[in-house]
Design a protein around this motif. Sequence first.
Motif, PDB file in Angstrom:
ATOM      1  N   GLN A 104       0.745  -1.161   0.370  1.00 55.07           N
ATOM      2  CA  GLN A 104       0.214   0.422  -0.282  1.00 55.07           C
ATOM      3  C   GLN A 104       0.636   1.339  -0.030  1.00 55.07           C
ATOM      4  O   GLN A 104       2.098   1.340   0.401  1.00 55.07           O
ATOM      5  CB  GLN A 104      -0.844   0.261   1.377  1.00 55.07           C
ATOM      6  N   GLU A 164       0.876   5.339   0.757  1.00 53.62           N
ATOM      7  CA  GLU A 164      -0.378   6.153   1.971  1.00 53.62           C
ATOM      8  C   GLU A 164       0.722   7.369   1.948  1.00 53.62           C
ATOM      9  O   GLU A 164       2.031   7.878   1.807  1.00 53.62           O
ATOM     10  CB  GLU A 164      -0.558   5.747   3.792  1.00 53.62           C
ATOM     11  N   ASP A 176      -0.326   3.198  -9.800  1.00 55.17           N
ATOM     12  CA  ASP A 176      -1.220   2.485  -9.567  1.00 55.17           C
ATOM     13  C   ASP A 176      -2.174   3.283 -10.016  1.00 55.17           C
ATOM     14  O   ASP A 176      -2.776   4.046  -9.758  1.00 55.17           O
ATOM     15  CB  ASP A 176      -1.268   2.218  -7.827  1.00 55.17           C
ATOM     16  N   GLN A 204      -5.299   3.054  -8.506  1.00 58.32           N
ATOM     17  CA  GLN A 204      -5.436   4.357  -7.183  1.00 58.32           C
ATOM     18  C   GLN A 204      -5.955   3.095  -6.327  1.00 58.32           C
ATOM     19  O   GLN A 204      -6.845   3.197  -5.650  1.00 58.32           O
ATOM     20  CB  GLN A 204      -5.712   5.280  -7.510  1.00 58.32           C
ATOM     21  N   LYS A 205      -5.849   1.489  -6.646  1.00 55.94           N
ATOM     22  CA  LYS A 205      -6.319   0.980  -5.631  1.00 55.94           C
ATOM     23  C   LYS A 205      -6.273   0.560  -4.900  1.00 55.94           C
ATOM     24  O   LYS A 205      -6.031   0.090  -3.613  1.00 55.94           O
ATOM     25  CB  LYS A 205      -6.624  -0.214  -5.829  1.00 55.94           C
ATOM     26  N   ARG A 206      -4.579   0.943  -4.553  1.00 50.65           N
ATOM     27  CA  ARG A 206      -3.448   0.856  -3.289  1.00 50.65           C
ATOM     28  C   ARG A 206      -2.853   2.109  -2.725  1.00 50.65           C
ATOM     29  O   ARG A 206      -2.229   1.978  -1.976  1.00 50.65           O
ATOM     30  CB  ARG A 206      -2.378  -0.879  -3.766  1.00 50.65           C
ATOM     31  N   MET A 207      -3.356   3.488  -3.062  1.00 48.68           N
ATOM     32  CA  MET A 207      -2.374   4.542  -2.568  1.00 48.68           C
ATOM     33  C   MET A 207      -3.784   5.275  -1.767  1.00 48.68           C
ATOM     34  O   MET A 207      -5.134   5.187  -2.977  1.00 48.68           O
ATOM     35  CB  MET A 207      -2.481   5.403  -4.077  1.00 48.68           C
ATOM     36  N   ARG A 208      -3.092   5.815  -1.227  1.00 48.82           N
ATOM     37  CA  ARG A 208      -4.824   6.686  -0.274  1.00 48.82           C
ATOM     38  C   ARG A 208      -3.655   7.946   0.224  1.00 48.82           C
ATOM     39  O   ARG A 208      -2.880   8.244   0.432  1.00 48.82           O
ATOM     40  CB  ARG A 208      -4.216   5.808   1.579  1.00 48.82           C
ATOM     41  N   LYS A 213       0.122  -4.743   1.910  1.00 49.01           N
ATOM     42  CA  LYS A 213      -1.111  -4.470   1.971  1.00 49.01           C
ATOM     43  C   LYS A 213      -1.627  -4.714   3.045  1.00 49.01           C
ATOM     44  O   LYS A 213      -2.923  -4.665   3.457  1.00 49.01           O
ATOM     45  CB  LYS A 213      -1.351  -5.303   1.511  1.00 49.01           C
ATOM     46  N   TYR A 214      -1.447  -6.154   4.214  1.00 49.53           N
ATOM     47  CA  TYR A 214      -2.197  -6.872   5.395  1.00 49.53           C
ATOM     48  C   TYR A 214      -2.149  -6.264   6.383  1.00 49.53           C
ATOM     49  O   TYR A 214      -1.931  -6.841   7.750  1.00 49.53           O
ATOM     50  CB  TYR A 214      -2.607  -7.586   4.733  1.00 49.53           C
ATOM     51  N   ARG A 228      -2.445  -3.259   7.875  1.00 52.25           N
ATOM     52  CA  ARG A 228      -2.533  -1.940   8.012  1.00 52.25           C
ATOM     53  C   ARG A 228      -4.555  -1.773   7.796  1.00 52.25           C
ATOM     54  O   ARG A 228      -4.493  -2.333   6.684  1.00 52.25           O
ATOM     55  CB  ARG A 228      -1.790  -0.673   8.062  1.00 52.25           C
ATOM     56  N   PHE A 236      -6.936   0.406   7.110  1.00 46.16           N
ATOM     57  CA  PHE A 236      -7.922   1.795   6.146  1.00 46.16           C
ATOM     58  C   PHE A 236      -9.727   2.073   7.009  1.00 46.16           C
ATOM     59  O   PHE A 236     -10.063   1.348   6.939  1.00 46.16           O
ATOM     60  CB  PHE A 236      -7.761   1.901   4.861  1.00 46.16           C
TER      61      PHE A 236
END
Length: 131
Positions: free
Chosen positions: A40, A42, A81, A84-88, A126-127, A129, A131
Amino acid sequence: MEMGSGAFFQPGSANLTNDAVLFLKDVADLLKEPRYLGFQIEVTGHTDDSPISSPRFPSNWELAAGRAIAVVRFFGALGVDPDQKRMRAISYGDTKPKLPNNDDAGNPIEENRQANRRIEIRVFPKYSRVF
């Protein structure tokens, strides 16, 4: 990674500077490597407590959000990405200063304010944290 917003954005702006573009291209190249595909990304935006009020950014919340979003969109445009499914993009505005913005008498400490204006990029599995 932590970047001072002074080198990345003009005051009161969320437009990336040329220096920011050059640096973030290198970061994007790293994030596209296969070893980071399961991670991920962030991006958090922070400001100091100096009031801002413009049509585009009525408060520090919007300014910090705009800056974080600018970095996420830039990464997406470079293929980090595209969906943008793995960005915040997250805005903390002036709520999480690294250093006090003012001294005990309420006088601004400009060096501290400068340190508080920043973008942070965190890359983590990815797993690890929620959100």
